[in-house]
Scaffold this motif. Structure first.
Motif, PDB file in Angstrom:
ATOM      1  N   HIS A  83       9.397  16.299 -18.202  1.00 21.68           N
ATOM      2  CA  HIS A  83       9.211  15.684 -16.891  1.00 21.68           C
ATOM      3  C   HIS A  83       7.839  15.015 -16.772  1.00 21.68           C
ATOM      4  O   HIS A  83       7.699  14.023 -16.040  1.00 21.68           O
ATOM      5  N   ALA A  84       6.849  15.510 -17.499  1.00 17.18           N
ATOM      6  CA  ALA A  84       5.538  14.858 -17.501  1.00 17.18           C
ATOM      7  C   ALA A  84       5.636  13.480 -18.161  1.00 17.18           C
ATOM      8  O   ALA A  84       5.059  12.494 -17.675  1.00 17.18           O
ATOM      9  N   VAL A  85       6.400  13.384 -19.262  1.00 11.14           N
ATOM     10  CA  VAL A  85       6.603  12.095 -19.924  1.00 11.14           C
ATOM     11  C   VAL A  85       7.390  11.152 -19.010  1.00 11.14           C
ATOM     12  O   VAL A  85       7.076   9.958 -18.906  1.00 11.14           O
ATOM     13  N   LEU A  86       8.389  11.683 -18.335  1.00  8.79           N
ATOM     14  CA  LEU A  86       9.177  10.865 -17.405  1.00  8.79           C
ATOM     15  C   LEU A  86       8.291  10.284 -16.309  1.00  8.79           C
ATOM     16  O   LEU A  86       8.431   9.109 -15.932  1.00  8.79           O
ATOM     17  N   ASP A  87       7.359  11.092 -15.785  1.00  7.74           N
ATOM     18  CA  ASP A  87       6.469  10.608 -14.727  1.00  7.74           C
ATOM     19  C   ASP A  87       5.583   9.475 -15.229  1.00  7.74           C
ATOM     20  O   ASP A  87       5.371   8.474 -14.528  1.00  7.74           O
ATOM     21  N   VAL A  88       5.052   9.606 -16.448  1.00 10.59           N
ATOM     22  CA  VAL A  88       4.185   8.552 -17.002  1.00 10.59           C
ATOM     23  C   VAL A  88       4.983   7.266 -17.203  1.00 10.59           C
ATOM     24  O   VAL A  88       4.515   6.166 -16.872  1.00 10.59           O
ATOM     25  N   PRO A 123      -2.623  11.930 -22.077  1.00 15.40           N
ATOM     26  CA  PRO A 123      -2.590  13.131 -22.940  1.00 15.40           C
ATOM     27  C   PRO A 123      -1.170  13.625 -23.250  1.00 15.40           C
ATOM     28  O   PRO A 123      -1.000  14.400 -24.183  1.00 15.40           O
ATOM     29  N   VAL A 124      -0.159  13.175 -22.489  1.00 21.23           N
ATOM     30  CA  VAL A 124       1.204  13.646 -22.764  1.00 21.23           C
ATOM     31  C   VAL A 124       1.695  13.136 -24.111  1.00 21.23           C
ATOM     32  O   VAL A 124       2.640  13.701 -24.695  1.00 21.23           O
ATOM     33  N   PHE A 125       1.048  12.066 -24.629  1.00 23.91           N
ATOM     34  CA  PHE A 125       1.472  11.506 -25.908  1.00 23.91           C
ATOM     35  C   PHE A 125       0.638  12.015 -27.079  1.00 23.91           C
ATOM     36  O   PHE A 125       0.817  11.565 -28.207  1.00 23.91           O
ATOM     37  N   LYS A 158      -7.567   8.592 -29.285  1.00 19.53           N
ATOM     38  CA  LYS A 158      -6.308   8.030 -29.748  1.00 19.53           C
ATOM     39  C   LYS A 158      -5.682   7.174 -28.649  1.00 19.53           C
ATOM     40  O   LYS A 158      -5.618   7.604 -27.494  1.00 19.53           O
ATOM     41  N   VAL A 159      -5.281   6.007 -29.034  1.00 16.79           N
ATOM     42  CA  VAL A 159      -4.576   5.112 -28.117  1.00 16.79           C
ATOM     43  C   VAL A 159      -3.171   4.896 -28.657  1.00 16.79           C
ATOM     44  O   VAL A 159      -2.999   4.594 -29.846  1.00 16.79           O
TER      45      VAL A 159
END
Length: 551
Positions: free
Chosen positions: A465-470, A495-497, A545-546
């Motif tokens: 759900h954190a990835v979904l929000d981003v 940071p989720v990635f 990291k990008v």
């Protein structure tokens, strides 16, 4: 009370019609009135019979293929018909005590209909019995429609069968056979595997598919191909398979030989021991379905080779070697050769009759009729697109067969050498077999994607759900801006990635939503400070990291 004026084509007949309120409520105004005199009943029945005859004549002229088309055309034709052939109509004249302007409405005199149903279709028996004064008899519209639909389906089936015979196609799909060629092949393959077992599914080491225009010399050159390729078995001729006892049993029942049946007969022959070293298949493929069968068989033999690689059965399951030989001649040459074959056949048969020795050869219509020979050649040229679709999987060229036998045989040898040069060496092929094909990787891709997404939701709900929000808050606005261009690059340091699973979630989510996406991880060094070490300045960098998404 309501007075009705009946137009019968001969004159006017005025008489009161009784109002049946029950029928008015259920069948509308058309079923509410019943003729109360014998004269009106006769006029009613005569008009109905005339309308039926008009419909039958119209259907015969236009050979309609559906009941709905029949009714639609019938209505259009009636609008331009002369008044003398129109169905009788009733002019309804309201009668009351108060003085009002008389309003008239033209109402066609026909039985009540169900909304959406044709008004008059099929054959209706002529009514000779008297009609009750309080009710009318309306034949079942559904029954008439069913009768006509059955007749039309029968006629369409007859036309399709006649067309298939004219096109020279000996094999067709049965009425209830699945249309998808991959499903047909898999069904036949499963049946063969269940019958023989996977270890017995040993197909020829080399399969040569021989095709050609009428008169191109397939029979003559097949013998040369056998010697050239070192084959000992006789060619498998598809037309002979269609004359086999299995196919003859179907034909005796007036049934068409389906593509699945032809495939099953062919596979049964290819599994025979005499074809172990190789086989020539004459007259296959001819249709788009059969081309799909050839491609599917090549894939299956390749799968068997990989399955038994390194086992005791490995030498029996070699890699598939398919060769294509397509002989081409011009139309004039084809017709000349077909007619010349007919002359030879006649002379041979006359000699057999005189001497009583030998057997007569078959004399076909194409051997004696120039028109039939030209038509047979056209059937072959109409299948060019089918033959050329094989090039998507197999590389081959047409072999010009207009020249002498020696020249054509030399061209055949060059063609087989060309096709062989496109294949890898055996050891190279074995080494590459350890890597899967792209087509194998794409099998069940969607199913595996769904399984991963469900796993994210059930096992990593917070990260998911954190990835979904981003994606929704940061990515979606950028994607919408660049939507006209169809491509955008998004840089994110979220940071989720930072975890690999987070990047995998983003890729799977965007893929499931229909986007094509890739991601790169780029490390950036940013100068943070400078420190002194033994009097020497030392830069201190911060590494970040990008994540660069290409959407």
């Amino acid at each position: 009370m309501i007075r009705a004026t009946l137009f019968t084509g001969r004159g006017l007949a005025q008489a009161p019609l009784r109002l049946n309120t029950a029928r008015a409520a259920s069948g509308g105004i058309y079923g509410a009135f019943a003729p109360s005199s014998q004269r009106q009943r006769n006029a009613w029945n005569g008009a109905t019979a005339m309308r039926q005859q008009q419909l039958r004549e119209f259907c015969t002229r236009h050979a309609l293929t559906s009941a709905k088309e029949a009714m639609g055309e019938c209505r259009r034709e009636k609008s331009t018909a002369s008044a003398s052939r129109q169905a009788p109509v009733a002019v309804m004249e309201p009668m009351g005590e108060s003085r009002r302007e008389k309003s008239t409405a033209l109402l066609p005199l026909q039985p009540p209909t169900v909304p959406g149903e044709p008004l008059c279709e099929g054959k209706r028996e002529k009514s000779t019995a008297s009609v009750s004064s309080t009710d009318t008899i309306a034949p079942s519209v559904a029954a008439r429609e069913a009768v006509l639909q059955k007749q039309l389906e029968k006629a369409a089936h007859a036309r399709q069968e006649a067309a298939s015979k004219e096109n020279g196609e000996g094999e067709k799909t049965e009425e209830h056979e699945v249309a998808d060629p991959d499903l047909i092949f898999q069904k036949v393959w499963n049946k063969m595997e269940h019958k023989y077992g996977l270890e017995k599914m040993q197909f020829p080491e080399e399969s040569i598919f021989l095709m050609g225009a009428p008169g191109s010399g397939k029979g003559t050159h097949s013998e040369y191909i056998r010697k050239l390729r070192g084959l000992t078995s006789e060619p498998v001729v598809i037309s002979d398979l269609l004359n086999s006892p299995e196919a003859a049993a179907l034909k005796s029942k007036a049934e068409l030989v389906a593509d699945g049946t032809v495939l099953e007969l062919l596979l049964e022959h290819l599994l025979k021991p005499q074809y172990e070293n190789g086989v020539i298949i004459d007259g296959f493929p001819r249709t788009h379905k059969q081309v799909a069968f050839v491609n599917a068989l090549h894939r299956k033999i390749h799968e068997l080779h990989k399955h038994f690689l390194g086992t005791e059965y490995a030498e029996k399951f070699t890699r598939p070697r398919f060769r294509m030989a397509v002989l081409f001649i011009s139309e004039n040459t084809s017709i000349e050769r077909q007619l010349a074959r007919g002359e030879r056949t006649k002379a041979h048969n006359e000699e057999v009759e005189k001497t009583g020795k030998g057997e007569k050869w078959e004399l076909r219509e194409t051997d004696v009729s120039e028109a039939a020979a030209a038509k047979r050649y056209k059937v072959f040229t109409d299948h060019y697109s089918t033959l050329f679709s094989l090039r998507e999987t197999f590389a081959f060229k047409l072999v010009e067969a207009d020249a002498s036998i020696e020249e054509v045989q030399e061209r055949l040898a060059q063609e087989f050498e060309y096709q062989g040069s496109l294949e890898l060496a055996e050891d190279t092929f074995e080494a590459l077999c350890k890597m899967p094909l792209a087509s194998e990787l794409s099998v069940h891709t969607r199913q595996k994607l769904i399984e991963r997404l469900d796993g994210y939701q059930h096992q990593h709900a917070d990260d998911f759900h954190a990835v979904l929000d981003v994606l929704r808050e940061q990515f979606l606005p950028i994607i919408q801006v660049h939507a006209p261009a169809g491509y955008c690059i998004i840089r994110s340091d979220s940071p989720v990635f930072s975890k690999r699973i987070g990047r995998s979630m983003a890729l799977d989510i965007l893929t499931e939503r229909g986007f094509h996406v890739t991601v790169d991880v780029i490390k950036d060094r940013v100068l943070e400070s400078i420190t002194m070490d033994n009097g020497q300045p030392q830069p201190v960098y911060e590494v970040s990291k990008v994540h660069v998404f290409h959407v």
